[in-house]
Design a protein around this motif. Structure first.
Motif, PDB file in Angstrom:
ATOM      1  N   GLU A   1       2.886   7.170  -6.972  1.00 46.10           N
ATOM      2  CA  GLU A   1       1.720   8.039  -7.675  1.00 46.10           C
ATOM      3  C   GLU A   1       2.452   9.615  -7.142  1.00 46.10           C
ATOM      4  N   ALA A   2       2.739   9.548  -6.038  1.00 46.07           N
ATOM      5  CA  ALA A   2       2.936  10.817  -5.248  1.00 46.07           C
ATOM      6  C   ALA A   2       4.348  11.629  -5.933  1.00 46.07           C
TER       7      ALA A   2
ATOM      8  N   LYS B   1       0.839  -1.321   0.058  1.00 45.96           N
ATOM      9  CA  LYS B   1       0.069  -0.069  -0.181  1.00 45.96           C
ATOM     10  C   LYS B   1       0.980   1.238  -0.048  1.00 45.96           C
ATOM     11  N   ALA B   2       1.900   1.415   0.928  1.00 41.94           N
ATOM     12  CA  ALA B   2       2.821   2.286   0.918  1.00 41.94           C
ATOM     13  C   ALA B   2       3.620   2.530  -0.487  1.00 41.94           C
ATOM     14  N   ILE B   3       3.907   1.719  -1.085  1.00 45.32           N
ATOM     15  CA  ILE B   3       4.834   1.820  -2.336  1.00 45.32           C
ATOM     16  C   ILE B   3       3.913   2.264  -3.329  1.00 45.32           C
TER      17      ILE B   3
ATOM     18  N   ARG C   1      -0.404   7.689   6.163  1.00 41.28           N
ATOM     19  CA  ARG C   1      -0.559   6.607   7.107  1.00 41.28           C
ATOM     20  C   ARG C   1       0.084   5.274   6.796  1.00 41.28           C
ATOM     21  N   ASN C   2      -0.003   5.096   5.432  1.00 40.63           N
ATOM     22  CA  ASN C   2       0.739   3.492   4.847  1.00 40.63           C
ATOM     23  C   ASN C   2       2.001   3.825   5.248  1.00 40.63           C
ATOM     24  N   ALA C   3       2.645   5.174   4.674  1.00 37.46           N
ATOM     25  CA  ALA C   3       3.997   5.105   4.748  1.00 37.46           C
ATOM     26  C   ALA C   3       4.552   5.008   6.179  1.00 37.46           C
ATOM     27  N   MET C   4       4.036   5.500   7.145  1.00 40.02           N
ATOM     28  CA  MET C   4       4.351   5.467   8.509  1.00 40.02           C
ATOM     29  C   MET C   4       4.291   4.197   9.149  1.00 40.02           C
TER      30      MET C   4
ATOM     31  N   LYS D   1      15.178   4.658  11.346  1.00 39.80           N
ATOM     32  CA  LYS D   1      13.692   4.094  10.820  1.00 39.80           C
ATOM     33  C   LYS D   1      13.436   4.550   9.343  1.00 39.80           C
ATOM     34  N   ASN D   2      13.893   5.827   9.067  1.00 38.88           N
ATOM     35  CA  ASN D   2      13.798   6.280   7.605  1.00 38.88           C
ATOM     36  C   ASN D   2      14.529   5.678   6.796  1.00 38.88           C
TER      37      ASN D   2
END
Length: 408
Positions: A102-103, A95-97, A138-141, A186-187
């Motif tokens: 897109e972004a 989901k995050a990818i 939310r998905n990236a976090m 974490k990043n």
């Protein structure tokens, strides 16, 4: 937004803040050309599991590539090996990818050109980008934080992984200083997983497409591997320097269809100039990776998949530009994970070609189903769905896949 298609772009004024430098130092510490050798055993084990999955369900090769590449990075970054945990984290990362891809395409949303729109409420008509951004965040976090929970356990159990090494590096810090450095770690871990797994998967997917379309290339690579490896073991990293044609295939994969065709966006800090064109300060600048790697002045017949362009008389042809200097970005922001990606593609491609024939699929009448080199569009590109036949080359090859003498 300006897109540069020439090789000799002059971009001297790029954004390069202190926080990015801290992240970048960590990237290079754990993914430089020497550090990646620590992951070779894990890569060999993961590639063997991929062979076994391809043997059992060859029609699901795309799924197997994505799954095993994701699992490979989860192991290297977070020390995650449990199959159930891998499934959980892959679902989160997917989901995050998708949101990130897109972004990361500049100009996709009006707010890219009218920054004041970022102040409008999310409920207003036309503010769909804000609702999407909230979901993407939310998905990236979740992708950054959830798998990180495994890192402390990996450190305590002495399981080698990048996350545990970064935690150990800051173990002497306390309080806010430790918290700040852990955020950076974490990043780095999250970015490594997201960027590395998807682009490496895309390149291997492109490799399968090329093997279907260019059987002569596949045959020559198989002959080279057989001459170096023999038929009683799988290729391993000790064969790396002897398999020059296979390495040329890797180079041609990233040239022929670069996974990230426009690279990352850059922004100038001050006015600049390129070939007589003024580039204003704070302009978004893209170096057109695809156009550079498809330039017929640099690569003859660029639309043809031809690994031999990089070889001459059994040695590297130094007159032909190495596509890696473009395909992985440019300047100070070149991808630090390029060495890991090369090792991953090498060992998987070597073992797949040594044990399988990749051929066009047949329809109900026994005729070959035509395959075209069609690609999706987006920040990261993939081949559009295509069918192929993946069969063991021999009984001996099948024995190696099932668990024979794989590495010796």
């Amino acid at each position: 937004m300006l897109t540069l298609t020439g090789w000799d772009w002059g971009l001297g004024n790029m954004t390069y803040g202190p926080l990015w430098r801290r992240h970048r130092r960590l990237f290079h510490q754990y993914f430089n050309q020497h550090a990646v050798t620590a992951y070779k055993q894990d890569l060999e084990e993961a590639s063997h599991k991929l062979l076994q999955r391809l043997l059992l369900q060859p029609e699901k090769f795309v799924y197997h590539l994505r799954y095993m590449l994701g699992a490979e990075f989860l192991s290297a970054v977070y020390g995650i090996h449990d199959a159930e945990e891998i499934d959980q984290y892959l679902a989160i990362a997917e989901k995050a990818i998708q949101g990130a891809e897109e972004a990361l395409i500049p100009g996709s949303f009006l707010v890219d050109f009218l920054p004041t729109l970022k102040y409008v409420p999310a409920w207003m008509p036309g503010a769909l980008f804000k609702r999407k951004a909230a979901e993407w965040k939310r998905n990236a976090m979740a992708m950054r934080n959830v798998p990180w929970q495994n890192v402390s356990a990996a450190l305590d159990s002495h399981k080698p992984c990048i996350g545990a090494s970064m935690l150990e590096r800051i173990s002497h810090l306390i309080g806010s200083e430790h918290a700040g450095e852990e955020e950076v770690a974490k990043n780095v871990a999250g970015t490594t997983y997201a960027a590395g797994s998807d682009t490496t998967y895309a390149t291997l997917h492109i490799f399968f497409l090329a093997m279907v379309l260019y059987p002569d290339v596949q045959k020559r690579a198989q002959d080279e591997i057989a001459a170096v490896v023999g038929d009683d073991r799988l290729p391993n990293f000790s064969d790396y320097d002897k398999l020059m044609y296979l390495k040329a295939i890797w180079m041609e994969c990233i040239r022929w269809q670069p996974a990230v065709p426009l690279g990352l966006a850059h922004k100038t800090l001050a006015d600049d100039e390129y070939n007589g064109f003024r580039i204003p300060g704070r302009a978004i600048v893209m170096h057109n990776t695809w156009a550079i790697l498809q330039d017929p002045k640099v690569y003859s017949e660029p639309k043809t998949f031809n690994p031999e362009r990089f070889l001459r008389d059994g040695a590297w042809n130094l007159e032909v530009m190495d596509p890696a200097v473009i395909a992985f970005g440019a300047g100070r922001r070149i991808c630090p994970g390029r060495y890991f990606a090369e090792l991953s593609v090498f060992i998987n491609a070597a073992r797949i070609l040594h044990t399988f024939d990749i051929m066009p699929a047949l329809d109900a009448e026994g005729k070959q189903i035509k395959v075209e080199p069609d690609m999706t569009s987006g920040f990261v590109i993939h081949p559009k769905p295509f069918q192929c036949s993946i069969k063991p080359r021999s009984k001996a090859a099948e024995s190696l896949i099932r668990g024979g003498n794989s590495d010796n």
